[in-house]
Write a protein that holds these residues in place. Structure first.
Motif, PDB file in Angstrom:
ATOM      1  N   ARG A 762       1.043  -1.104  -0.247  1.00 32.51           N
ATOM      2  CA  ARG A 762       0.215  -0.216   0.111  1.00 32.51           C
ATOM      3  C   ARG A 762       1.260   1.038   0.402  1.00 32.51           C
ATOM      4  N   THR A 763       0.154   2.615  -0.182  1.00 30.25           N
ATOM      5  CA  THR A 763       1.164   3.732  -0.263  1.00 30.25           C
ATOM      6  C   THR A 763       1.463   4.299   1.426  1.00 30.25           C
ATOM      7  N   LEU A 764       1.424   4.929   2.232  1.00 28.85           N
ATOM      8  CA  LEU A 764       2.104   4.763   3.463  1.00 28.85           C
ATOM      9  C   LEU A 764       1.497   6.349   3.634  1.00 28.85           C
ATOM     10  N   THR A 765       0.752   6.578   4.475  1.00 28.39           N
ATOM     11  CA  THR A 765       0.607   7.881   5.069  1.00 28.39           C
ATOM     12  C   THR A 765       1.481   8.481   5.535  1.00 28.39           C
ATOM     13  N   ASP A 766       0.842  10.411   5.658  1.00 28.65           N
ATOM     14  CA  ASP A 766       2.324  10.385   6.413  1.00 28.65           C
ATOM     15  C   ASP A 766       2.002  10.636   7.751  1.00 28.65           C
ATOM     16  N   GLU A 767       0.992   9.675   8.131  1.00 26.11           N
ATOM     17  CA  GLU A 767       0.838   9.136   9.577  1.00 26.11           C
ATOM     18  C   GLU A 767       1.545   8.073   9.988  1.00 26.11           C
ATOM     19  N   ASP A 768       1.716   7.188   8.925  1.00 31.43           N
ATOM     20  CA  ASP A 768       3.094   5.437   9.006  1.00 31.43           C
ATOM     21  C   ASP A 768       4.809   6.739   8.863  1.00 31.43           C
ATOM     22  N   VAL A 769       4.732   7.618   8.325  1.00 33.39           N
ATOM     23  CA  VAL A 769       6.254   7.438   8.454  1.00 33.39           C
ATOM     24  C   VAL A 769       6.461   8.223   9.607  1.00 33.39           C
ATOM     25  N   ASP A 770       5.514   9.541   9.966  1.00 28.34           N
ATOM     26  CA  ASP A 770       5.795  10.319  10.753  1.00 28.34           C
ATOM     27  C   ASP A 770       6.146   8.906  12.271  1.00 28.34           C
ATOM     28  N   ALA A 771       5.377   7.673  12.329  1.00 30.72           N
ATOM     29  CA  ALA A 771       5.428   7.312  13.367  1.00 30.72           C
ATOM     30  C   ALA A 771       6.797   5.821  13.259  1.00 30.72           C
ATOM     31  N   VAL A 772       7.122   5.890  12.441  1.00 33.81           N
ATOM     32  CA  VAL A 772       8.575   5.244  12.678  1.00 33.81           C
ATOM     33  C   VAL A 772      10.064   6.696  12.347  1.00 33.81           C
ATOM     34  N   SER A 773       9.405   7.413  12.192  1.00 32.93           N
ATOM     35  CA  SER A 773      10.865   8.775  11.769  1.00 32.93           C
ATOM     36  C   SER A 773      10.644   8.770  13.721  1.00 32.93           C
ATOM     37  N   GLU A 774       9.286   8.828  14.059  1.00 35.30           N
ATOM     38  CA  GLU A 774       9.123   8.735  15.809  1.00 35.30           C
ATOM     39  C   GLU A 774       9.909   7.625  16.825  1.00 35.30           C
ATOM     40  N   VAL A 775      10.061   6.977  16.366  1.00 39.17           N
ATOM     41  CA  VAL A 775      10.164   5.623  16.949  1.00 39.17           C
ATOM     42  C   VAL A 775      11.652   5.402  16.801  1.00 39.17           C
ATOM     43  N   VAL A 776      12.368   5.838  15.620  1.00 41.61           N
ATOM     44  CA  VAL A 776      13.857   5.953  15.165  1.00 41.61           C
ATOM     45  C   VAL A 776      14.114   7.297  16.203  1.00 41.61           C
ATOM     46  N   VAL A 777      14.155   8.692  16.010  1.00 39.48           N
ATOM     47  CA  VAL A 777      14.626   9.972  17.128  1.00 39.48           C
ATOM     48  C   VAL A 777      13.898   9.490  18.703  1.00 39.48           C
ATOM     49  N   SER A 778      13.264   8.444  19.151  1.00 43.16           N
ATOM     50  CA  SER A 778      13.264   7.808  20.427  1.00 43.16           C
ATOM     51  C   SER A 778      14.221   6.445  20.480  1.00 43.16           C
ATOM     52  N   HIS A 779      14.392   5.948  19.549  1.00 43.09           N
ATOM     53  CA  HIS A 779      16.074   4.770  20.140  1.00 43.09           C
ATOM     54  C   HIS A 779      17.285   5.532  19.757  1.00 43.09           C
ATOM     55  N   LEU A 780      16.908   6.514  19.248  1.00 38.99           N
ATOM     56  CA  LEU A 780      18.546   7.240  18.818  1.00 38.99           C
ATOM     57  C   LEU A 780      17.993   8.252  20.547  1.00 38.99           C
ATOM     58  N   ALA A 781      17.821   8.748  20.746  1.00 36.02           N
ATOM     59  CA  ALA A 781      17.889   9.916  21.494  1.00 36.02           C
ATOM     60  C   ALA A 781      18.574   8.449  23.079  1.00 36.02           C
ATOM     61  N   GLN A 782      17.784   7.069  23.282  1.00 35.52           N
ATOM     62  CA  GLN A 782      18.364   6.729  24.722  1.00 35.52           C
ATOM     63  C   GLN A 782      19.482   6.212  23.546  1.00 35.52           C
ATOM     64  N   ALA A 783      19.803   5.724  22.643  1.00 35.91           N
ATOM     65  CA  ALA A 783      21.395   5.088  22.359  1.00 35.91           C
ATOM     66  C   ALA A 783      21.898   5.801  22.525  1.00 35.91           C
ATOM     67  N   PHE A 784      21.881   6.869  22.455  1.00 32.73           N
ATOM     68  CA  PHE A 784      23.458   8.246  21.609  1.00 32.73           C
ATOM     69  C   PHE A 784      23.113   9.144  22.387  1.00 32.73           C
ATOM     70  N   ASP A 785      21.729   9.454  22.864  1.00 31.73           N
ATOM     71  CA  ASP A 785      22.267  10.726  23.399  1.00 31.73           C
ATOM     72  C   ASP A 785      21.007  11.919  21.986  1.00 31.73           C
ATOM     73  N   ALA A 786      20.681  11.395  20.899  1.00 36.76           N
ATOM     74  CA  ALA A 786      21.233  12.725  19.762  1.00 36.76           C
ATOM     75  C   ALA A 786      19.907  13.033  20.055  1.00 36.76           C
ATOM     76  N   ARG A 787      19.620  14.093  19.863  1.00 37.76           N
ATOM     77  CA  ARG A 787      18.740  15.215  19.789  1.00 37.76           C
ATOM     78  C   ARG A 787      18.076  16.045  18.033  1.00 37.76           C
ATOM     79  N   LEU A 788      16.680  15.964  18.120  1.00 39.90           N
ATOM     80  CA  LEU A 788      16.594  17.135  16.355  1.00 39.90           C
ATOM     81  C   LEU A 788      17.814  18.247  16.596  1.00 39.90           C
ATOM     82  N   ARG A 789      18.155  18.606  15.779  1.00 38.89           N
ATOM     83  CA  ARG A 789      17.952  20.101  15.664  1.00 38.89           C
ATOM     84  C   ARG A 789      17.097  20.816  15.412  1.00 38.89           C
ATOM     85  N   GLY A 790      17.112  22.545  16.167  1.00 41.76           N
ATOM     86  CA  GLY A 790      15.337  22.893  16.179  1.00 41.76           C
ATOM     87  C   GLY A 790      15.838  23.478  14.393  1.00 41.76           C
TER      88      GLY A 790
END
Length: 790
Positions: A762-790
Motif C-alpha cells: 500500500r501507499t504509506l500515509t504521513d502518519e505511517d512515515v511519522d510513526a517510523v521517524s518517531e520510533v527512530v528518534v526515540s531509540h537514537l535519543a536513548q542509545a546515543f543521547d541524540a536530539r533533533l536540531r531546532g
C-alpha cells in the motif's frame, strides 16, 4: 661432491664404467651432473727434462730450452718464469692437440725455432689459476723421462661430479658413495683395514668442553717431531687435485684427504701455539679472531669456538685461526676430530661470508661414530708421510647429546602397498641390509635400525623409499589408478582467491609477490622489533623471520618503486602470514600518489583514507560479504592512530585500514601519503546468496532528520541502530550531511540522515512515515543521547 672412479674401486668391487655408474647413481637419487675423463686431450703429453735454458737473443722474457722428452732433444722457446735446467715438466710434442683445441706445430718465436711446448697445469686442464698458471707444472725429480703424463700421473681415471641433496650427507665422502654403490650393484664393500696407531709418547693436551650440547664429542691427539722437510706424495696430491682441493703441506693435506675419504672434517693446530689447553665453548661478545684466510671477524655468543686458555683458536667446524695454524717450521701438532651439532653449525659460516668443505658437512650432519676412525686414519697418514711420535687420544664425550637412530617397525604389506610391488620378505631384507641397516625379521614384520650416518631415516616411509631406490625406480610396476573420480562443485557461497584477485585487478590494482621472510631489522614505530617466528637456518639475516604481516614486504616494493620514480601505486598482495598459533591467509592493499591520472580538466588529488575505505567496501559488496562496518581508531601499530579504522564484517574484526604511521613511512623513505589495509582472507571466503525481491508498485517516502550528537559518536553505529529499530518498512537509510561549526555546540556534530520508507502492499500515509521517524528518534535519543536540531 666429486668422486674418482679409481678411488671408489679401492673401496667397492664393480665393473661399471663412468657413464654407467653415473646412470646408476642418478636413478637412485644421487644425481651426477658431469662425468670427466681426466685423460681426454692429454695424448702426446710426455714427461720431459730441461737440460739447458738460455736467454732468448731477442726477448727478455723468453728462454731457449734444450729439452729431452721424446725421441731426440728438442729446442723449445718458453716464457715460463720457472723454466730452468734440471726441471722436469710436461711436454706437448709435435702433432699434439691440446685440451683447448690448439694443435702443436713447429714454429719460430722471435726468429728461434720451437719444436713443441712445455706446459703449465692449467694449460693441461689439471688446475685453475694461482700456481697452476704461474709457471710450468713441476714434476718430481724421479719422474721417468719420456713416459706419458697419463701413465705417470695415473690419469686413466674418470671423476663424477655428484649433486647431492642436503639429506644425503652420508655420501659426502668416498666411503659413503662406495657404500651406496655396494648396495645398488651388489658389489663387495671392501674398505681398507682399519688402522689403530698405538701411542709412543705420553704427551697429551688438556681438553674441556663447556658447550656439551653443541659439541658432544671432541678428540685431540699430539704428534711430536714431524719432519718439516717432508713433502706430500704425488698420489695424495693428485687425489686432492682431482677432487677440487689444492695441496698445501703434508699435515693440511692429510686432514683434507681424510675429509674426502671418510667424510670427517679435521683440523691441525701447532701445539707450541696453544696456551694451557683446549676449551670448546661459546664465544664472548668482545672476542675476535683472524682466520686462515686473513680476515678478522668479530664473535658473539652465537659462535662456537675452539679456544685455549687465552684466546679463540678456531671458528668451530668452519675455519681455523691464523694464530695457531700449522706452518713450515711446525714440528709438534695437535690433531682435532669432533662432532658438532648441525643446528649449531647451520648458517654460521654464511653469516661471515664463509663456505668451507668442513662447514658444508657439519651443517648437514656428520656420522657421530666416525671421529675415532678418522683420528686413527689421519695419524697413520701423518706418520707415513712426515714421521713423528703419536701420543694417546684425549676424548671428551657426552653420549646424551649424541644422536642415535631408533628402531623403526616395517611390514612387507606396507612396502608393497605403497610401491605397488610384490616383493618378498627376503628381497626387502636384502635391500635394507645392503644399505648397512640392522634388520631384525619376524615373518613379514621387520624392526630396522639405520646406521647413525643416515640422519634422514626416521619413519617407515623413509625405509620404503630406500627399498625403492635399491630395487630401482625404473623397475617399479605401473598401475593405472582405479575407482570413481567424483568432481565436487564448489559451494555457491564460496568466494575464491582468484575471484578476489580478478576484481582487484579490474579496479586498477597490481599484484605483488614478496618473500615470506623478513629481516630482524624490521621495526615497529616505537622502535621495538617486529616479532616473528625465527628460522633455525635462515638464508641471511635479511630473511631470518617468518612474516607475521604482509605489510613489510609490500612496503619494500612501494619504497623501491618510489625510488625509481613511480609515485602513484595501487598494489595488493595475498599470501600467508605466520604466528605462534599457526598461519593465516591475508590480503594487503596499498594506495599512494594521485587518485586519478593527471588531466588538464581536473585538479590533482592525492589519495586519502576514504579512497581505500571505498575500495574495501566495493570489494566486499561485490561479493555480497557483510554487513561491513568501520570503527575509528586502529589497533595496528603501523597505522596513524588518528587516520585509521578497524574493519568489521558481521561485527567481527577482520582487518585494519588507515594511513601509514609517519615513523614507518620515514623508515621506508616514503615522502608521499601512503594508505594501507590488511584483511583476513577467511572473512571474505563466504558470501551471502542473493535473494529475489519484487519491486514495489507503491511510492517511497523520505524523511530527513538533522540529529545533534556528541563528536565521538560514530555515524556507522548510528545507521546500524536505525536499521535495527525502524521496522520492515525501512528500505534504506543514508548519511547525507555532516556539519560542525557555527551554531553547533563545541564537542558536538550534526548528522543528516535520510530515511527511505516504503511498503509493498500500500501507499504509506504521513502518519505511517511519522510513526517510523518517531520510533527512530526515540531509540537514537536513548542509545546515543541524540536530539533533533531546532
Amino acid at each position: 661432491m666429486k668422486a674418482s672412479l679409481q678411488w671408489l674401486k679401492e673401496w667397492v668391487s664393480f665393473d661399471l664404467d663412468g657413464q654407467a655408474l653415473a646412470e646408476t647413481l642418478t636413478m637412485a637419487g644421487l644425481e651426477v651432473d658431469e662425468v670427466v675423463d681426466l685423460a681426454a686431450g692429454l695424448e702426446g703429453i710426455v714427461v720431459a727434462e730441461i737440460q739447458s735454458a738460455d736467454q732468448h737473443p731477442d726477448a727478455d722474457r723468453l728462454r731457449v730450452c734444450q729439452v729431452l722428452g721424446d725421441a731426440e732433444p728438442r729446442s723449445i722457446v718458453c716464457g715460463a718464469p720457472n723454466a730452468a735446467a734440471g726441471l722436469k715438466a710436461p711436454l706437448a710434442t709435435l702433432g699434439t692437440t691440446m685440451p683447448n683445441g690448439m694443435k702443436i706445430k713447429p714454429a719460430k718465436l722471435r726468429g728461434v725455432a720451437s719444436e713443441g711446448m712445455l706446459c703449465s697445469a692449467s694449460e693441461l686442464g689439471l688446475g685453475e689459476g694461482g700456481e697452476a698458471s704461474a709457471g710450468l707444472m713441476s714434476l718430481p725429480a724421479d719422474a721417468p723421462i719420456g713416459q706419458t703424463l697419463v701413465d705417470y700421473l695415473n690419469l686413466n681415471d674418470v671423476v663424477l661430479d655428484i649433486d647431492l641433496t642436503p639429506n644425503r650427507a652420508d655420501c659426502l665422502s668416498i666411503q659413503g658413495i662406495a657404500q651406496e654403490i655396494s648396495a645398488l650393484t651388489g658389489g663387495a664393500f671392501t674398505p681398507p683395514d682399519p688402522s689403530n696407531v698405538s701411542a709412543t709418547i705420553d704427551r697429551r693436551v688438556d681438553v674441556s668442553v663447556t658447550a656439551n650440547a653443541d659439541c658432544p664429542r671432541y678428540m685431540a691427539r699430539v704428534i711430536e717431531g714431524i719432519d718439516v722437510a717432508a713433502k706430500t706424495p704425488l698420489w695424495m696430491r693428485e687425489r686432492l687435485r682431482r677432487h677440487g682441493i689444492r695441496p698445501l703441506s703434508p699435515v693440511v693435506d692429510v686432514t683434507n684427504y681424510v675429509l674426502l675419504e671418510l667424510g670427517q672434517p679435521m683440523h691441525a693446530f701447532d701445539l707450541e701455539k696453544i696456551h694451557g689447553g683446549i676449551v670448546v665453548r661459546r664465544a664472548n661478545p668482545d672476542e675476535s679472531i683472524v682466520l686462515l684466510d686473513g680476515h678478522q671477524i668479530d664473535l658473539d655468543e652465537q659462535c662456537l669456538v675452539i679456544a685455549d686458555h687465552q684466546q679463540p683458536l678456531a671458528l668451530a667446524g668452519i675455519m681455523g685461526g691464523l694464530e695457531s695454524a700449522v706452518g713450515d717450521l711446525t714440528t709438534n701438532i695437535v690433531l682435532e676430530s669432533a662432532w658438532f651439532a648441525p643446528e649449531v653449525m647451520a648458517g654460521r659460516g654464511r653469516r661471515f661470508g664463509l663456505s668451507t668443505e668442513s662447514s658444508h658437512r657439519f651443517e648437514r650432519g656428520v656420522d657421530p661414530d666416525l671421529q675415532a676412525q678418522a683420528m686413527e686414519r689421519a695419524t697413520e697418514l701423518v706418520l707415513m708421510i712426515a714421521g713423528g711420535k703419536p701420543g694417546p687420544i684425549t676424548e671428551v664425550s657426552d653420549p646424551a647429546h649424541l644422536p642415535q637412530n631408533a628402531a623403526i617397525d616395517l611390514s612387507v604389506e606396507a612396502v608393497n602397498r605403497l610401491l605397488g610391488t610384490a616383493l618378498s620378505a627376503d628381497e626387502i631384507h636384502q635391500a635394507l641390509a645392503g644399505l648397512g641397516m640392522a634388520v631384525e625379521a619376524s615373518g613379514d614384520q621387520f624392526k630396522v635400525t639405520a646406521p647413525n650416518r643416515r640422519r634422514d631415516i626416521a619413519l617407515p616411509v623413509d625405509l620404503i623409499e630406500e627399498v625403492a631406490r635399491v630395487v630401482g625406480y625404473d623397475a617399479l610396476p605401473s598401475h593405472p589408478p582405479a575407482g570413481e573420480l567424483n568432481l565436487t562443485a564448489p559451494a555457491e557461497t564460496a568466494v575464491g582467491d582468484q575471484r578476489l584477485r580478478t576484481q582487484l585487478a579490474a579496479r586498477g590494482f597490481q599484484e605483488v609477490m614478496a618473500w615470506s621472510f623478513i629481516g630482524t631489522e624490521v621495526k615497529n614505530p616505537d622502535g621495538s622489533p617486529l616479532e616473528g617466528l625465527v628460522l633455525a637456518n635462515p638464508l641471511s639475516q635479511e630473511q631470518a623471520l617468518m612474516r607475521p604481516s604482509l605489510l613489510p614486504g609490500l612496503l619494500d616494493v612501494v619504497s623501491r618503486n618510489a625510488r625509481y620514480g613511480h609515485q602513484t601505486q595501487r598494489l595488493f598482495e595475498m599470501g600467508h602470514c605466520f604466528e605462534e598459533n599457526g598461519e593465516s591467509a591475508k590480503l594487503a592493499l596499498v594506495l599512494t600518489g594521485l587518485r586519478a591520472p593527471e588531466h588538464f580538466d581536473s585538479p590533482d588529488h592525492a589519495v586519502d583514507f576514504f579512497d581505500l575505505k571505498g575500495e574495501i567496501e566495493h570489494l566486499l559488496a561485490s561479493n555480497q560479504v557483510g554487513p561491513v562496518a568501520f570503527s575509528a581508531g586502529s589497533a595496528h601499530s603501523w597505522m596513524h592512530p588518528a587516520q585509521s579504522a578497524t574493519v568489521l564484517v558481521d561485527q567481527q574484526l577482520v582487518g585494519y585500514v588507515g594511513r601509514l604511521h609517519p615513523q614507518v613511512a620515514e623508515r621506508y623513505d616514503l615522502k608521499k601519503s601512503v594508505i594501507v589495509a590488511e584483511l583476513e582472507v577467511e572473512a571474505m571466503a563466504t558470501r551471502q546468496l542473493p535473494s529475489h525481491q519484487a519491486i514495489s508498485k507503491f511510492p517511497a517516502s523520505r524523511r530527513d532528520l538533522a540529529l545533534l550528537v556528541k563528536e565521538e559518536v560514530e555515524a556507522g553505529a548510528l545507521l546500524d541502530e536505525v536499521r535495527k529499530v525502524a521496522g520492515k518498512s525501512l528500505e534504506d537509510c543514508i548519511l547525507f550531511d555532516l556539519y560542525q561549526g557555527e551554531g553547533i555546540e563545541k564537542g558536538f556534530k550534526s548528522l543528516g540522515i535520510g530515511l527511505i520508507i516504503r511498503e509493498n502492499s500500500r501507499t504509506l500515509t504521513d502518519e505511517d512515515v511519522d510513526a517510523v521517524s518517531e520510533v527512530v528518534v526515540s531509540h537514537l535519543a536513548q542509545a546515543f543521547d541524540a536530539r533533533l536540531r531546532g
